[in-house]
Design an enzyme around this catalytic site. Structure first.
Site, PDB file in Angstrom:
ATOM      1  CB  THR A   1      66.134  54.487  34.877  1.00  0.00           C
ATOM      2  OG1 THR A   1      65.651  53.689  33.791  1.00  0.00           O
ATOM      3  CG2 THR A   1      65.717  53.886  36.206  1.00  0.00           C
ATOM      4  N   GLY A   2      67.332  56.291  33.056  1.00  0.00           N
ATOM      5  CA  GLY A   2      67.865  56.711  31.765  1.00  0.00           C
ATOM      6  C   GLY A   2      68.029  55.563  30.792  1.00  0.00           C
ATOM      7  CG  ASP A   3      69.502  51.922  29.037  1.00  0.00           C
ATOM      8  OD1 ASP A   3      68.660  51.347  28.311  1.00  0.00           O
ATOM      9  OD2 ASP A   3      70.704  52.012  28.727  1.00  0.00           O
ATOM     10  CG  ASP A   4      66.059  48.894  27.971  1.00  0.00           C
ATOM     11  OD1 ASP A   4      65.774  49.904  27.304  1.00  0.00           O
ATOM     12  OD2 ASP A   4      66.668  47.910  27.496  1.00  0.00           O
TER      13      ASP A   4
ATOM     14  CB  SER B   1      62.839  54.904  30.326  1.00  0.00           C
ATOM     15  OG  SER B   1      64.017  54.664  29.574  1.00  0.00           O
TER      16      SER B   1
END
Ligand SMILES: *[C@@H]1O[C@H](CO)[C@@H](O)[C@H](O)[C@H]1NC(C)=O
Ligand SMILES: *[C@@H]1O[C@H](CO)[C@@H](O)[C@H](O)[C@H]1NC(C)=O
Ligand SMILES: *[C@@H]1O[C@H](CO)[C@@H](O)[C@H](O)[C@H]1NC(C)=O
Length: 440
Positions: free
Chosen positions: A242-245, A276
């Protein structure tokens, strides 16, 4: 005879050792005798017919004509466009192979719901927030599963509103359960969430296994799984990119989270693989209700911003304690391990600057990394130093040459054994501090 016995006992012990520990006992898969299909309610999987009414009617039928043992709602192959809808208790949402449940991009069809009391407001914008695409409030015994069908949030539309600064309210999660228990999510693909992906909040007994969560690396705030003020949560055998944690354990935001006072506890994360630009396994930064008893083990991370990130802030209050990271492999990351007391924003200016978080008893055991630019960065708080930070068997190596940055620490105490490159002076001790000695 003796040899046979010895041989037998060796075979037995090998068999026992090979049996995987899993979370299946926490929320077992349930067979539902009663089965209905979304097509019985007029559902059309042509990718353009809006199926919101079909889903709402099917759920209404499950809720009001309740059958012993609950009901399975079958979604056949096809692309079922729909607005968000509420789930109900005693149901299985079953996505066949090739089934896609796709979110509409019309904000008119996204009802606003109240902010979470432990956040006091929407996480992004003041006021209410858009309800999640699949939503559950006050439920028990809910299963989302199938043959790896897809739940598609079509997040691009929301990410652009965020980028352009035109969002009026906080973006929706793709799946959220509030105040619910006995929830199982398995064998589904979740993609392009508008905001956080899977968000169990004020929940207990939640199992998430064999899921694939996908969102582009530049998609804003697309956390994978965020157990929030929840207990007995088990996440395993999943792939998250994903684009975050990838996974972030939380428990509310500053004065609202402190007042609500509901911790996250007994969280297990195992056999998770992912990538990520932010963190692999995170605790925080919203931890005002406290986070304790977390075990993350057998984690494989590739192309990361930070491998493991424990983060909080002044004004958060709460505690982060008894957290163990074990058998983590990191390949290519800016930082291997980061613990910091100055991360994240505040809901408003009413936060109490004297509400200092307590961070203690964090164990890192068998952490291996290659191409990790900085092995570790630990920044405690001057008036609330991080204590009992235990490092053992850590190998976090950079790229050859002078580009690697050494460990850096402040306001921290603990101990270390077999850490390479060698850690900061604060954690090099010949005698082990009390809380670390249990772990070495
Ligand atoms: C869905 O649940 C939310 C939160 O409990 C509630 O506010 C909303 O009215 C429900 N929507 C429908 C269509 O039932
Ligand atoms: C679904 O995906 C999981 C991996 O997440 C895999 O283990 C499983 O075999 C797949 N099941 C089917 C029916 O394809
Ligand atoms: C610490 O957390 C682990 C789970 O990771 C749990 O088994 C153990 O009982 C906890 N220890 C204490 C003292 O609560």
């Amino acid at each position: 005879m003796l040899r046979v016995l010895v041989c037998l006992s060796i075979m037995l012990s090998v068999a026992v050792a090979e049996e995987l520990i899993t979370c299946s006992g926490i929320v077992p898969m349930r067979y539902r005798n009663d089965k209905i299909s979304i097509t019985d309610f007029g559902g059309v999987g042509d990718g353009s017919t809006l199926n919101t009414e079909a889903f709402r009617e099917a759920i209404f039928r499950i809720q009001h004509l309740s059958r012993r043992g609950g009901t399975l709602l079958y979604v056949p192959p096809g692309v079922f466009l729909t607005g968000p809808f509420n789930l109900t208790s005693h149901m299985t949402l079953y996505l066949a192979s090739g089934a896609v449940i796709k979110a509409t991009q019309n904000t008119q069809s996204w009802p606003l719901i109240a902010p979470l009391p432990s956040y006091g407001r929407g996480r992004e914008r003041p006021g209410g927030r858009y309800m999640s695409f699949l939503h559950g409030d006050g439920l028990h015994d809910v299963i989302i599963t199938g043959e790896n069908g897809t739940i598609d949030g079509q997040g691009g539309f929301w990410w652009n509103m965020w980028r352009q600064g035109t969002l009026q309210f906080t973006r929706p999660n793709i799946i959220e359960f509030v105040n619910s228990e006995s929830i199982l999510i398995s064998n589904v693909v979740v993609k392009n969430s508008p905001f956080w992906n899977i968000h169990p909040v004020y929940c207990s007994n939640v199992v998430i296994r064999y899921v694939t969560i996908l969102a582009p690396p530049d998609s804003p705030n697309t956390d994978g799984i965020d157990p929030d003020s929840s207990s007995s949560v088990c996440i395993e055998d999943s792939f998250i990119s994903t684009g975050d944690d990838l996974v972030a354990v939380k428990s509310g935001w500053d004065e609202y989270g402190i007042a609500y006072g509901r911790p996250s506890s007994d969280i297990t994360i195992r056999r998770v693989t992912g990538t990520s630009p932010f963190a692999g396994i995170a605790v925080g930064s919203e931890t005002s209700g406290g986070v304790e008893n977390v075990l993350a083990e057998n984690i494989n991370l590739y192309n990361m911003g930070i491998g493991i990130h424990v983060k909080t802030n002044t004004g958060r209050g709460g505690f982060i304690r008894n957290i163990t990271f074990s058998n983590v492999y990191i390949e290519k990351a800016r930082k291997g391990i980061k613990l910091a007391g100055d991360v994240g924003d505040h809901p408003d200016d009413k936060f109490n600057p004297n509400a200092l978080p307590v961070v203690k008893d964090i164990t890192f055991n068998s952490i291996w990394g290659v191409k990790v630019l900085q092995p570790g960065l630990i920044q405690g708080l001057k008036n609330s130093p991080f204590t009992g930070i235990c490092l053992s068997n850590i190998n976090l190596h950079g790229v050859p040459g002078p580009s690697s940055t050494p460990w850096k620490c402040s306001d921290v105490s603990g101990a270390s054994v077999q850490v390479s490159p060698s850690p900061c002076a604060e954690l090099i001790s010949t005698h082990q501090d009390g809380s670390c000695s249990d772990h070495f």
